[in-house]
Design a protein around this motif. Structure first.
Motif, PDB file in Angstrom:
ATOM      1  N   ALA A  36       0.515  -1.445  -0.247  1.00  0.00           N
ATOM      2  CA  ALA A  36       0.096   0.329  -0.077  1.00  0.00           C
ATOM      3  C   ALA A  36       0.841   1.243  -0.160  1.00  0.00           C
ATOM      4  N   PHE A  37       1.974   1.588   0.811  1.00  0.00           N
ATOM      5  CA  PHE A  37       3.188   2.041   0.630  1.00  0.00           C
ATOM      6  C   PHE A  37       2.889   2.874  -1.086  1.00  0.00           C
ATOM      7  N   ALA A  38       3.865   1.608  -1.268  1.00  0.00           N
ATOM      8  CA  ALA A  38       4.287   1.786  -2.872  1.00  0.00           C
ATOM      9  C   ALA A  38       3.241   2.059  -3.224  1.00  0.00           C
ATOM     10  N   GLN A  39       2.009   1.655  -3.309  1.00  0.00           N
ATOM     11  CA  GLN A  39       1.260   2.565  -4.226  1.00  0.00           C
ATOM     12  C   GLN A  39       0.617   4.162  -3.807  1.00  0.00           C
ATOM     13  N   GLN A  40       1.384   4.412  -2.930  1.00  0.00           N
ATOM     14  CA  GLN A  40       1.067   5.454  -3.036  1.00  0.00           C
ATOM     15  C   GLN A  40       1.882   6.879  -2.550  1.00  0.00           C
ATOM     16  N   PHE A  41       3.105   6.237  -2.413  1.00  0.00           N
ATOM     17  CA  PHE A  41       4.296   7.149  -2.226  1.00  0.00           C
ATOM     18  C   PHE A  41       5.399   6.597  -3.039  1.00  0.00           C
ATOM     19  N   GLU A  42       6.683   7.211  -3.502  1.00  0.00           N
ATOM     20  CA  GLU A  42       8.006   7.421  -4.031  1.00  0.00           C
ATOM     21  C   GLU A  42       9.319   7.754  -3.417  1.00  0.00           C
ATOM     22  N   VAL A  43       9.927   6.846  -3.128  1.00  0.00           N
ATOM     23  CA  VAL A  43      10.970   7.498  -2.350  1.00  0.00           C
ATOM     24  C   VAL A  43      12.661   7.659  -3.102  1.00  0.00           C
ATOM     25  N   THR A  44      13.211   8.723  -3.540  1.00  0.00           N
ATOM     26  CA  THR A  44      14.336   8.644  -4.053  1.00  0.00           C
ATOM     27  C   THR A  44      15.436   9.428  -3.314  1.00  0.00           C
ATOM     28  N   ARG A  45      16.505   9.210  -3.476  1.00  0.00           N
ATOM     29  CA  ARG A  45      18.522   9.662  -2.796  1.00  0.00           C
ATOM     30  C   ARG A  45      18.172  11.300  -3.476  1.00  0.00           C
ATOM     31  N   PHE A  46      17.888  11.803  -2.209  1.00  0.00           N
ATOM     32  CA  PHE A  46      18.748  12.462  -2.556  1.00  0.00           C
ATOM     33  C   PHE A  46      20.741  13.138  -2.733  1.00  0.00           C
ATOM     34  N   SER A  47      20.954  12.510  -1.157  1.00  0.00           N
ATOM     35  CA  SER A  47      22.127  12.860  -1.186  1.00  0.00           C
ATOM     36  C   SER A  47      22.384  11.134  -0.277  1.00  0.00           C
ATOM     37  N   LYS A  48      24.056  10.868  -0.926  1.00  0.00           N
ATOM     38  CA  LYS A  48      25.270   9.864  -0.430  1.00  0.00           C
ATOM     39  C   LYS A  48      25.097  10.536   0.603  1.00  0.00           C
ATOM     40  N   GLY A 208      14.500  12.912  -9.562  1.00  0.00           N
ATOM     41  CA  GLY A 208      15.668  11.086  -8.673  1.00  0.00           C
ATOM     42  C   GLY A 208      15.558   9.796  -8.633  1.00  0.00           C
ATOM     43  N   PRO A 209      16.999   9.476  -8.254  1.00  0.00           N
ATOM     44  CA  PRO A 209      17.231   7.786  -8.283  1.00  0.00           C
ATOM     45  C   PRO A 209      15.700   7.163  -7.218  1.00  0.00           C
ATOM     46  N   VAL A 210      14.816   6.288  -7.919  1.00  0.00           N
ATOM     47  CA  VAL A 210      14.372   5.154  -6.210  1.00  0.00           C
ATOM     48  C   VAL A 210      15.046   4.681  -5.786  1.00  0.00           C
ATOM     49  N   VAL A 211      15.000   4.438  -4.809  1.00  0.00           N
ATOM     50  CA  VAL A 211      15.491   3.805  -2.954  1.00  0.00           C
ATOM     51  C   VAL A 211      14.605   2.832  -2.509  1.00  0.00           C
ATOM     52  N   GLY A 212      14.943   1.690  -2.527  1.00  0.00           N
ATOM     53  CA  GLY A 212      14.174   0.309  -1.999  1.00  0.00           C
ATOM     54  C   GLY A 212      14.346   0.840  -0.450  1.00  0.00           C
ATOM     55  N   SER A 213      13.044   1.778  -0.459  1.00  0.00           N
ATOM     56  CA  SER A 213      13.619   1.858   1.305  1.00  0.00           C
ATOM     57  C   SER A 213      11.488   2.258   1.494  1.00  0.00           C
ATOM     58  N   ALA A 214      10.593   1.763   0.865  1.00  0.00           N
ATOM     59  CA  ALA A 214       9.046   1.419   0.880  1.00  0.00           C
ATOM     60  C   ALA A 214       9.146   0.564   2.301  1.00  0.00           C
ATOM     61  N   ALA A 215       9.869  -1.139   2.559  1.00  0.00           N
ATOM     62  CA  ALA A 215       9.731  -1.441   3.341  1.00  0.00           C
ATOM     63  C   ALA A 215      10.264  -1.219   5.020  1.00  0.00           C
ATOM     64  N   LYS A 216      10.185  -0.770   6.115  1.00  0.00           N
ATOM     65  CA  LYS A 216      10.820  -0.807   6.959  1.00  0.00           C
ATOM     66  C   LYS A 216      11.715  -1.660   7.737  1.00  0.00           C
ATOM     67  N   PRO A 217      12.683  -1.131   8.390  1.00  0.00           N
ATOM     68  CA  PRO A 217      14.208  -2.108   8.002  1.00  0.00           C
ATOM     69  C   PRO A 217      13.359  -3.381   9.445  1.00  0.00           C
ATOM     70  N   THR A 218      14.232  -4.939   9.414  1.00  0.00           N
ATOM     71  CA  THR A 218      13.855  -6.649  10.241  1.00  0.00           C
ATOM     72  C   THR A 218      15.007  -5.941  11.329  1.00  0.00           C
ATOM     73  N   PRO A 219      14.294  -6.152  12.167  1.00  0.00           N
ATOM     74  CA  PRO A 219      15.005  -6.060  13.891  1.00  0.00           C
ATOM     75  C   PRO A 219      16.023  -7.683  13.197  1.00  0.00           C
ATOM     76  N   SER A 220      17.001  -7.667  13.667  1.00  0.00           N
ATOM     77  CA  SER A 220      18.042  -8.665  13.364  1.00  0.00           C
ATOM     78  C   SER A 220      17.568  -9.768  15.449  1.00  0.00           C
ATOM     79  N   PRO A 221      17.902 -10.659  14.791  1.00  0.00           N
ATOM     80  CA  PRO A 221      17.334 -11.690  15.754  1.00  0.00           C
ATOM     81  C   PRO A 221      18.172 -11.119  17.298  1.00  0.00           C
ATOM     82  N   VAL A 222      18.919 -10.884  17.511  1.00  0.00           N
ATOM     83  CA  VAL A 222      19.511  -9.378  18.304  1.00  0.00           C
ATOM     84  C   VAL A 222      18.398  -8.951  19.300  1.00  0.00           C
TER      85      VAL A 222
END
Length: 413
Positions: A36-48, A208-222
């Motif tokens: 649903a996020f990807a249908q409504q929004f786009e995430v683009t990088r503006f600075s490395k 700008g270049p689209v980046v794969g930031s649509a998904a929130k980070p997955t918690p590590s096992p720790v």
């Protein structure tokens, strides 16, 4: 177990100043989930961004609004910001905020006061309301339970040595500095669309270049194993940590944890001497996978000897039963909270309170949280039970002798 009459006679604790209510972007009507996020929004990088050795280490992004929640297209505009980057100290910071605004006033850390070129920066507020975090629209790994921050971007190409210095400031005074690419002219043009849903200054060119930031980070096992490390209210006001201190009294492993809450300062911030501090609340998070039941709460209104009890005493029946309460003001100001309660009576925005069951023996054993589901603390309760290990000795004495200001002098800390 023997059923007991439910309820609780609660003594109110003092309230703190109300916290500012976080902004929420279309709360309650946004679709949730990554698709649903990807249908409504786009995430683009503006600075490395780059680490201390000059190696690329993530960057900062724009979150563009492309469609309304009903699918209707809009002239693309920048709604918020996201980022995933290492700061200069090597800490990875990740966030996405769609509840944003211009941060006209922001507090610069004392270490930067003398040299900070205010005129070369533009600040943007970042908010992470509970509703957006739960729906997946927003997330953050900036700081413990951070609900607000300011992203500072050097917008002036003549910023000199500050042209590559990006900052994320937290309301508690912490800040993170990043080494990133200077802002280009095209990025400055894109920024003109910020919060312009009416299409004014709508940007119809390359975003700008689209980046794969649509998904929130997955918690590590720790990190998954430390889910009970902090039971303080999410979004609590800054004054909370000035006035209150959590102490872990039970560790229940994967089943959760239990804290007592000490008052360490008055509501005006005046510190209490060590021998005048007292317990005024409890917090717990208990989980029973077998029964598929869980509960979490934190309350700064507690009574050590209630006249009535919520829920049933686990066997054996020799249990302490401090009762706690939730008031509308405390819930609203994020001084107290509880997780969703199954069976909560219709019309109740939150539970009125409950009971924490702790064995008189004080050592390892069964601990339980029972939260009333009715408009009275004598009502039937949603209850979760867990096997826990004591983290300190003399827990029964601590609870019977340290709750309330009047007990401070005789409290065996």
């Amino acid at each position: 177990m023997r059923n007991m009459k439910a309820g609780g006679l609660i003594v109110f604790a003092g309230l703190l100043a109300l916290a500012c209510k976080p902004r929420s972007f279309n709360a309650g009507i946004q679709s949730s989930g990554d698709a649903a996020f990807a249908q409504q929004f786009e995430v683009t990088r503006f600075s490395k961004c780059y680490d201390s050795k000059g190696k690329e280490a993530g960057g900062f992004d724009f979150v563009w609004r492309l469609r309304k929640s009903n699918g209707e297209k809009v002239t693309p505009y920048i709604l918020g910001f996201s980022g995933s980057a290492l700061n200069l100290a090597g800490k990875k910071v990740e966030f996405r905020s769609v509840s944003t605004d211009d941060a006209v006033r922001y507090r610069v850390p004392e270490a930067l006061l003398e040299t900070f070129p205010y005129g070369n920066y533009r600040g943007f507020s970042l908010d992470f309301p509970d509703s957006e975090v739960k729906s997946g629209l927003g997330y953050q790994t900036i700081g413990n339970n951070a609900v607000g921050a300011a992203l500072l971007i050097p917008m002036n190409k003549d910023a000199g040595s500050f042209a590559r210095r990006y900052f994320v400031f937290l309301t508690d005074g912490q800040y993170f500095e990043f080494n990133c690419d200077p802002i280009t002219d095209i990025v400055r043009e894109r920024v003109k669309t910020f919060q312009r849903p009416d299409g004014a200054h709508g940007f119809k060119g390359d975003r700008g270049p689209v980046v794969g930031s649509a998904a929130k980070p997955t918690p590590s096992p720790v990190s998954a194993n430390t889910g009970f490390s902090d039971l303080r209210p999410v979004g609590r006001p800054a004054a909370y940590d000035v006035q209150f201190r959590h102490e872990r009294i039970y560790d229940c492993g994967a089943a959760g944890a239990v804290d007592v809450i000490w008052r360490k300062a008055e509501s005006n911030g005046s510190a209490l001497a060590a021998n005048k501090q007292y317990i005024l609340g409890f917090a717990a998070s208990l989980n029973d996978p077998q029964e598929q039941k869980s509960i979490a709460f934190s309350s700064v209104s507690v009574d050590s000897a209630p006249a009535f009890y919520a829920g049933s005493a686990p066997n054996p029946e020799s249990y302490l039963s401090p009762a706690f309460e939730f008031t509308a003001d405390e819930i609203k100001s994020k001084l107290s909270y509880h997780s969703p309660v199954q069976g909560l009576a219709a019309g109740l925005a939150h539970a009125v309170g409950g009971t924490l069951w702790i064995p008189y023996a004080g050592g390892s054993g069964v601990v339980s949280v029972a939260i009333s589901t009715e408009s009275t603390s004598r009502g039937s309760a949603f209850q979760v039970i867990a096997d826990c290990t004591a983290k300190r000795g003399n827990i029964p004495t601590l609870i019977t002798s340290c709750i309330g200001r009047q007990s401070a002098a005789d409290c065996p800390r």
